[in-house]
Design an enzyme around this catalytic site. Sequence first.
Site, PDB file in Angstrom:
ATOM      1  CD  GLU A   1     -56.938  51.799  42.842  1.00 23.82           C
ATOM      2  OE1 GLU A   1     -56.656  51.291  41.751  1.00 23.82           O
ATOM      3  OE2 GLU A   1     -56.097  52.318  43.600  1.00 23.82           O
TER       4      GLU A   1
ATOM      5  N   GLY B   1     -56.219  50.214  35.686  1.00 25.43           N
ATOM      6  CA  GLY B   1     -55.544  48.951  35.924  1.00 25.43           C
ATOM      7  C   GLY B   1     -56.008  47.794  35.061  1.00 25.43           C
TER       8      GLY B   1
ATOM      9  CE  LYS C   1     -53.486  53.119  41.185  1.00 23.46           C
ATOM     10  NZ  LYS C   1     -54.460  52.404  40.342  1.00 23.46           N
TER      11      LYS C   1
ATOM     12  CB  SER D   1     -55.059  51.513  31.121  1.00 28.74           C
ATOM     13  OG  SER D   1     -55.669  50.555  31.970  1.00 28.74           O
TER      14      SER D   1
ATOM     15  CD  GLU E   1     -57.456  58.033  37.974  1.00 27.74           C
ATOM     16  OE1 GLU E   1     -56.325  57.738  37.554  1.00 27.74           O
ATOM     17  OE2 GLU E   1     -57.880  57.668  39.067  1.00 27.74           O
TER      18      GLU E   1
ATOM     19  CG  HIS F   1     -57.742  56.747  43.022  1.00 27.09           C
ATOM     20  ND1 HIS F   1     -58.117  55.429  42.807  1.00 27.09           N
ATOM     21  CD2 HIS F   1     -56.839  57.031  42.053  1.00 27.09           C
ATOM     22  CE1 HIS F   1     -57.468  54.955  41.764  1.00 27.09           C
ATOM     23  NE2 HIS F   1     -56.692  55.906  41.284  1.00 27.09           N
TER      24      HIS F   1
ATOM     25  CG  ASN G   1     -51.959  56.689  42.878  1.00 27.62           C
ATOM     26  OD1 ASN G   1     -51.377  56.465  43.930  1.00 27.62           O
ATOM     27  ND2 ASN G   1     -53.241  56.402  42.693  1.00 27.62           N
TER      28      ASN G   1
END
Length: 261
Positions: free
Chosen positions: A100, A176, A14, A216, A170, A98, A12
């Site tokens: 985010e 991250g 992003k 991560s 996730e 996701h 991904n």
Amino acid sequence: MITMRKPIIAGNWKMHKTVGEAVEFARALVVALADVGDVEVVVCPPAVALKSVGEVLRGSAIGLGAQNMHWEEQGPFTGEISPRMLVDVGCRYVILGHSERRQHFGESDAAVNKKVHSALRWGLIPIVCVGERLEERQSGRTDEVVRMQLKEDLAGLDAQGAARLVIAYEPVWAIGTGLPATGEEANRVSGLIREILAGWFGEGIAQEVRIQYGGSVSPHNISEFLSQPEVDGALVGGASLDVESFSSIVQAAIEKASRLS
């Protein structure tokens, strides 16, 4: 008994890479991953680069995926991209739900559910993301949160549709941050997800669905996750932006697949 599921590694990207940078990267990746063995490899560039990257990937062993989509085929939805458009530029996969998207853009489980149904209607493979926030983990609600997300995200699916899904566990607190879950915990939650799917769609379907870990992931820890029986691959963020690191992650999956074959 070990169930044979084809490992899937998805990158991904992003909001990284211009079109030119994405094309250059994709060309290097095609060379580096000329032989991926029995592993499914996917890259998910920014929307503006999908067509150009798709042209580079055509004929290679690497599939093209999008990072998001709207559930409607077309309409007055400024700034959105439809499943029809994704199919037109060569996408086979789409990341949905996701964290985010949920956190920064207010995406609800109801919206994710509409997107899952739409993606399946258009022949796309949804990579459906679920996972708990740090405060939910600290209060012991991981299992409850994951179960509720799955219930709402997959509402109305039949067994045939469920069999086509990829689920990405996730944990939000690991994305991250450089602080991944342990392989043991990733395996436990992945096993829970499979158990939930078995209850809704039957054990056979649950054993077909591939479950990735994301958060991560790096070349240094990927083997820990892939060594877990319930983890079938990874959804990779930052480490997918470097050819060498992403190739190393794919190579670890190739080694796992060869051991199981």
